[in-house]
Design a protein around this motif. Structure first.
Motif, short mmCIF file in Angstrom:
data_model
loop_
_atom_site.label_atom_id
_atom_site.label_comp_id
_atom_site.label_asym_id
_atom_site.label_seq_id
_atom_site.Cartn_x
_atom_site.Cartn_y
_atom_site.Cartn_z
N ALA A 26 0.82 -1.21 0.00
CA ALA A 26 0.00 0.00 0.00
C ALA A 26 0.86 1.26 0.00
O ALA A 26 0.46 2.29 -0.54
CB ALA A 26 -0.93 0.00 1.20
N LEU A 27 2.02 1.20 0.59
CA LEU A 27 2.92 2.35 0.62
C LEU A 27 3.81 2.42 -0.62
O LEU A 27 4.08 3.49 -1.15
CB LEU A 27 3.79 2.31 1.88
N VAL A 28 4.29 1.29 -1.09
CA VAL A 28 5.27 1.26 -2.17
C VAL A 28 4.62 1.31 -3.55
O VAL A 28 5.14 1.96 -4.46
CB VAL A 28 6.17 0.01 -2.03
N LEU A 29 3.49 0.67 -3.74
CA LEU A 29 2.88 0.56 -5.05
C LEU A 29 2.54 1.91 -5.68
O LEU A 29 2.85 2.13 -6.86
CB LEU A 29 1.63 -0.33 -4.97
N PRO A 30 1.94 2.87 -4.98
CA PRO A 30 1.69 4.17 -5.61
C PRO A 30 2.96 4.87 -6.08
O PRO A 30 2.99 5.48 -7.14
CB PRO A 30 0.99 4.99 -4.51
N VAL A 31 4.03 4.75 -5.31
CA VAL A 31 5.29 5.37 -5.70
C VAL A 31 5.82 4.73 -6.99
O VAL A 31 6.25 5.41 -7.91
CB VAL A 31 6.33 5.27 -4.56
N VAL A 32 5.75 3.42 -7.06
CA VAL A 32 6.22 2.71 -8.25
C VAL A 32 5.38 3.09 -9.47
O VAL A 32 5.91 3.32 -10.55
CB VAL A 32 6.19 1.18 -8.00
N LEU A 33 4.08 3.19 -9.30
CA LEU A 33 3.21 3.55 -10.42
C LEU A 33 3.47 4.96 -10.92
O LEU A 33 3.51 5.20 -12.12
CB LEU A 33 1.74 3.40 -10.02
N VAL A 34 3.67 5.89 -10.02
CA VAL A 34 3.95 7.27 -10.43
C VAL A 34 5.29 7.34 -11.16
O VAL A 34 5.40 7.98 -12.21
CB VAL A 34 3.94 8.22 -9.21
N LEU A 35 6.30 6.70 -10.64
CA LEU A 35 7.60 6.73 -11.29
C LEU A 35 7.56 6.06 -12.67
O LEU A 35 8.12 6.58 -13.63
CB LEU A 35 8.66 6.07 -10.41
N SER A 36 6.90 4.93 -12.77
CA SER A 36 6.85 4.25 -14.07
C SER A 36 6.03 5.06 -15.07
O SER A 36 6.37 5.13 -16.24
CB SER A 36 6.29 2.84 -13.92
N GLY A 37 4.97 5.71 -14.62
CA GLY A 37 4.19 6.57 -15.51
C GLY A 37 4.98 7.77 -15.98
O GLY A 37 4.93 8.16 -17.14
N THR A 38 5.75 8.37 -15.09
CA THR A 38 6.59 9.51 -15.45
C THR A 38 7.64 9.10 -16.46
O THR A 38 7.88 9.80 -17.44
CB THR A 38 7.26 10.09 -14.19
#
Length: 152
Positions: A26-38
Motif C-alpha cells: 500500500a505504501l510502495v505501489l503508488p510510488v512505483v506507479l507514479v515513477l513508471s508513468g513519469t
C-alpha cells in the motif's frame, strides 16, 4: 475461562506476515506507479515525426524544428475568405464566415479579427460608403469597425 482467553488473543492480534506485506504494498505501489508513468511519458515521441528514435522530454528543446510550418485554421479561413472577396460581395463572404464559425466553434475567438480584415479589404474595393452597406452583425459588428478603421 480458556475460551475467553482465546477470544482476547484473537481480537488483540495485529496480523501476521500477510498484513505486513499488504501495508508495504500500500505504501510502495503508488510510488512505483507514479515513477513508471513519469518514465513512460518522458519516453513518448512528442515531436510527431515518424522517426524511430525516441526523444526524452529533456531533449525536446534541442529537437530540430521543421522548416515548413502548417498554417493555423484561422489563417487558412482568413486567406480563403479574402480570396472569395475578390469574386463575391462582402455580404456573401460574411455569411460564409458565420457558417465557418458555427461549424467550428474554435474559430469564434478569431472571428472579430477576420471580419475586421474583411471590412478593411472591402473599403479598398468598394469605397467606405458602399462597403458599409454590406455590414452585418457577424462577430459583434467587427466588419463595420474594419470599414470605419480603413475609411479614416
Amino acid at each position: 475461562m480458556k475460551h475467553s482467553t482465546i477470544l482476547q488473543t484473537r481480537r488483540g492480534h495485529r496480523g501476521g506476515p500477510a498484513r505486513r506485506i499488504g501495508r508495504t504494498l500500500a505504501l510502495v505501489l503508488p510510488v512505483v506507479l507514479v515513477l513508471s508513468g513519469t518514465l513512460a511519458v518522458t519516453r513518448v515521441n512528442w515531436t510527431g515525426s515518424p522517426s524511430s528514435s525516441v526523444l526524452a522530454a529533456s531533449d525536446v528543446s534541442t529537437a530540430e524544428v521543421p522548416k515548413a510550418v502548417a498554417h493555423a485554421p484561422e489563417d487558412v479561413l482568413r486567406d480563403r475568405l479574402m480570396g472569395e472577396l475578390q469574386d463575391r460581395n462582402p455580404g456573401v463572404v460574411l455569411t460564409h464566415l458565420q457558417q465557418a464559425v458555427n461549424g467550428h466553434p474554435s474559430l469564434a475567438r478569431h472571428c472579430s479579427s477576420i471580419a475586421r480584415a474583411l471590412g478593411q479589404a472591402a473599403v479598398r474595393m468598394y469605397g467606405a460608403s458602399r462597403a458599409q452597406s454590406f455590414a452585418r452583425p457577424v462577430c459583434d459588428t467587427s466588419f463595420a469597425s474594419g470599414v470605419l478603421a480603413a475609411a479614416r
